[in-house]
Motif scaffolding. Structure first.
Motif, mmCIF file in Angstrom:
data_model
loop_
_atom_site.group_PDB
_atom_site.id
_atom_site.type_symbol
_atom_site.label_atom_id
_atom_site.label_comp_id
_atom_site.label_asym_id
_atom_site.label_seq_id
_atom_site.Cartn_x
_atom_site.Cartn_y
_atom_site.Cartn_z
ATOM 1 N N LEU A 79 0.854 -1.183 0.000
ATOM 2 C CA LEU A 79 0.000 0.000 0.000
ATOM 3 C C LEU A 79 0.894 1.239 0.000
ATOM 4 C CD1 LEU A 79 -2.833 1.268 0.284
ATOM 5 C CD2 LEU A 79 -2.590 0.993 2.761
ATOM 6 N N GLN A 80 0.837 2.000 -1.101
ATOM 7 C CA GLN A 80 1.697 3.173 -1.253
ATOM 8 C C GLN A 80 0.880 4.443 -1.191
ATOM 9 O OE1 GLN A 80 3.698 3.403 -5.042
ATOM 10 N NE2 GLN A 80 4.347 5.504 -4.709
ATOM 11 N N PHE A 81 1.321 5.377 -0.359
ATOM 12 C CA PHE A 81 0.727 6.713 -0.306
ATOM 13 C C PHE A 81 1.679 7.660 -1.014
ATOM 14 C CE2 PHE A 81 -1.483 4.549 2.993
ATOM 15 C CZ PHE A 81 -2.756 5.088 2.955
ATOM 16 N N SER A 82 1.159 8.380 -2.013
ATOM 17 C CA SER A 82 1.993 9.302 -2.775
ATOM 18 C C SER A 82 1.230 10.577 -3.058
ATOM 19 C CB SER A 82 2.468 8.653 -4.063
ATOM 20 O OG SER A 82 1.424 8.000 -4.729
ATOM 21 N N SER A 83 1.935 11.537 -3.641
ATOM 22 C CA SER A 83 1.319 12.800 -4.015
ATOM 23 C C SER A 83 1.793 13.189 -5.413
ATOM 24 C CB SER A 83 1.641 13.889 -2.992
ATOM 25 O OG SER A 83 3.028 13.978 -2.792
ATOM 26 N N ALA A 84 1.098 14.126 -6.025
ATOM 27 C CA ALA A 84 1.311 14.461 -7.426
ATOM 28 C C ALA A 84 2.722 14.977 -7.718
ATOM 29 C CB ALA A 84 0.277 15.491 -7.867
ATOM 30 N N PHE A 85 3.289 15.792 -6.855
ATOM 31 C CA PHE A 85 4.570 16.422 -7.152
ATOM 32 C C PHE A 85 5.732 15.773 -6.403
ATOM 33 C CE2 PHE A 85 1.304 19.617 -7.940
ATOM 34 C CZ PHE A 85 1.583 19.882 -9.275
ATOM 35 N N CYS A 86 5.600 14.519 -6.092
ATOM 36 C CA CYS A 86 6.604 13.792 -5.321
ATOM 37 C C CYS A 86 7.455 12.953 -6.278
ATOM 38 C CB CYS A 86 5.890 12.915 -4.295
ATOM 39 S SG CYS A 86 6.919 11.705 -3.486
ATOM 40 N N ALA A 87 8.698 13.364 -6.490
ATOM 41 C CA ALA A 87 9.591 12.626 -7.393
ATOM 42 C C ALA A 87 9.922 11.222 -6.864
ATOM 43 C CB ALA A 87 10.857 13.428 -7.644
ATOM 44 N N PRO A 88 10.229 11.052 -5.572
ATOM 45 C CA PRO A 88 10.497 9.692 -5.081
ATOM 46 C C PRO A 88 9.276 8.766 -5.193
ATOM 47 C CG PRO A 88 11.301 11.311 -3.513
ATOM 48 C CD PRO A 88 10.511 12.052 -4.537
ATOM 49 N N CYS A 89 8.072 9.347 -5.250
ATOM 50 C CA CYS A 89 6.865 8.525 -5.377
ATOM 51 C C CYS A 89 6.849 7.770 -6.699
ATOM 52 C CB CYS A 89 5.608 9.385 -5.254
ATOM 53 S SG CYS A 89 5.400 10.126 -3.621
ATOM 54 N N ARG A 90 7.346 8.402 -7.758
ATOM 55 C CA ARG A 90 7.373 7.738 -9.065
ATOM 56 C C ARG A 90 8.315 6.543 -9.037
ATOM 57 N NH1 ARG A 90 6.758 13.212 -10.555
ATOM 58 N NH2 ARG A 90 9.005 13.559 -10.738
ATOM 59 N N ALA A 91 9.486 6.710 -8.421
ATOM 60 C CA ALA A 91 10.436 5.602 -8.308
ATOM 61 C C ALA A 91 9.853 4.486 -7.446
ATOM 62 C CB ALA A 91 11.752 6.097 -7.725
ATOM 63 N N GLY A 146 9.584 7.214 2.836
ATOM 64 C CA GLY A 146 10.655 7.437 1.882
ATOM 65 C C GLY A 146 10.655 6.338 0.841
ATOM 66 N N ALA A 147 11.566 6.452 -0.096
ATOM 67 C CA ALA A 147 11.630 5.506 -1.220
ATOM 68 C C ALA A 147 12.478 4.291 -0.853
ATOM 69 C CB ALA A 147 12.209 6.202 -2.443
ATOM 70 N N PRO A 148 11.853 3.112 -0.728
ATOM 71 C CA PRO A 148 12.614 1.903 -0.418
ATOM 72 C C PRO A 148 13.260 1.328 -1.678
ATOM 73 C CG PRO A 148 10.308 1.360 -0.582
ATOM 74 C CD PRO A 148 10.415 2.856 -0.772
ATOM 75 N N THR A 149 14.284 0.519 -1.489
ATOM 76 C CA THR A 149 14.892 -0.203 -2.607
ATOM 77 C C THR A 149 14.120 -1.501 -2.819
ATOM 78 O OG1 THR A 149 16.421 -1.443 -1.199
ATOM 79 C CG2 THR A 149 17.173 0.717 -2.017
ATOM 80 N N LYS A 150 14.355 -2.135 -3.954
ATOM 81 C CA LYS A 150 13.682 -3.396 -4.249
ATOM 82 C C LYS A 150 14.047 -4.458 -3.201
ATOM 83 C CE LYS A 150 12.866 -4.916 -8.515
ATOM 84 N NZ LYS A 150 13.147 -5.479 -9.863
ATOM 85 N N ASP A 151 15.320 -4.499 -2.797
ATOM 86 C CA ASP A 151 15.740 -5.461 -1.777
ATOM 87 C C ASP A 151 15.039 -5.230 -0.445
ATOM 88 O OD1 ASP A 151 17.441 -6.784 -3.512
ATOM 89 O OD2 ASP A 151 19.206 -5.625 -2.921
ATOM 90 N N GLN A 152 14.864 -3.956 -0.073
ATOM 91 C CA GLN A 152 14.166 -3.650 1.178
ATOM 92 C C GLN A 152 12.716 -4.104 1.117
ATOM 93 O OE1 GLN A 152 15.042 0.552 1.145
ATOM 94 N NE2 GLN A 152 16.473 0.355 2.865
ATOM 95 N N VAL A 153 12.075 -3.938 -0.034
ATOM 96 C CA VAL A 153 10.682 -4.362 -0.192
ATOM 97 C C VAL A 153 10.574 -5.873 -0.124
ATOM 98 C CG1 VAL A 153 8.676 -4.372 -1.732
ATOM 99 C CG2 VAL A 153 10.076 -2.313 -1.537
ATOM 100 N N LEU A 154 11.472 -6.583 -0.798
ATOM 101 C CA LEU A 154 11.438 -8.054 -0.783
ATOM 102 C C LEU A 154 11.693 -8.591 0.630
ATOM 103 C CD1 LEU A 154 13.315 -8.743 -4.127
ATOM 104 C CD2 LEU A 154 10.876 -9.117 -3.647
ATOM 105 N N THR A 155 12.591 -7.959 1.364
ATOM 106 C CA THR A 155 12.842 -8.373 2.750
ATOM 107 C C THR A 155 11.615 -8.135 3.620
ATOM 108 O OG1 THR A 155 15.192 -7.876 2.500
ATOM 109 C CG2 THR A 155 14.344 -8.016 4.746
ATOM 110 N N ALA A 156 10.956 -7.004 3.422
ATOM 111 C CA ALA A 156 9.744 -6.703 4.191
ATOM 112 C C ALA A 156 8.640 -7.688 3.851
ATOM 113 C CB ALA A 156 9.288 -5.274 3.914
ATOM 114 N N LEU A 157 8.537 -8.079 2.592
ATOM 115 C CA LEU A 157 7.500 -9.059 2.200
ATOM 116 C C LEU A 157 7.764 -10.420 2.836
ATOM 117 C CD1 LEU A 157 6.801 -8.311 -1.551
ATOM 118 C CD2 LEU A 157 5.202 -8.187 0.346
ATOM 119 N N ALA A 158 9.002 -10.751 3.049
ATOM 120 C CA ALA A 158 9.337 -12.032 3.684
ATOM 121 C C ALA A 158 8.736 -12.107 5.090
ATOM 122 C CB ALA A 158 10.837 -12.228 3.732
#
Length: 160
Positions: A79-91, A146-158
């Motif tokens: 579940l991601q919360f973002s806003s229109a002018f947030c550059a890290p949100c796109r990543a 903040g913007a997590p890395t793919k590895d951080q997301v995969l670890t959190a999913l574990a």
């Protein structure tokens, strides 16, 4: 020494300290504080009503009263919360979308924080992007501001 120079040095030191802190904490997942936390003792489970499954309260999804209540993943939801002018949100959107594609049973839901302020307040979202990992029941497992890395997301999913 010139007072203006002292003020400048103090400001520079504070900015560097804040920048270092943000670098260390940005995108890091922190465990949710919930009664279902891992490692609880049988006595704690009994106090919380978890020792007897018939008496245990049924978990209520964080998205139960929202338009996304039927969009939960079979195993987990990002579940991601973002806003229109947030550059890290796109990543973050790109990373979470990729993870949801490669991990079976995981879905990605993006919520515009500006359009859903009541939900933002209810969940204590302080900045964008914020990512909350939900289990199959829609309960929070962990979150990262903040913007997590793919590895951080995969670890959190574990953990979910």
């Amino acid at each position: 020494m010139n007072p203006g120079l002292i003020v400048l040095l103090v400001v520079v030191v504070l900015v560097l300290a804040l920048g270092g802190w943000r670098l260390r904490t940005d995108g890091r997942f922190k465990a949710a504080s919930s009664p279902r936390a891992e490692g609880s003792t049988p006595a704690e489970q009994a106090l919380l009503g978890q020792a007897d499954p018939e008496r245990a309260p049924q978990p209520i999804s964080l998205l139960a009263d929202t338009q996304w209540r039927d969009d939960l993943g079979e195993k987990a939801t990002l579940l991601q919360f973002s806003s229109a002018f947030c550059a890290p949100c796109r990543a973050t959107r790109r990373i979470l979308g990729e993870v949801a594609e490669i991990v079976p049973g995981v879905s990605h839901i993006e919520v515009d924080a500006e359009l859903h302020l009541a939900l933002v307040r209810e969940l204590g979202i302080m900045r964008t992007p914020t990512t909350i990992v939900l289990d199959a029941d829609g309960q929070e497992v962990t979150r990262a501001a903040g913007a997590p890395t793919k590895d951080q997301v995969l670890t959190a999913l574990a953990r979910a």
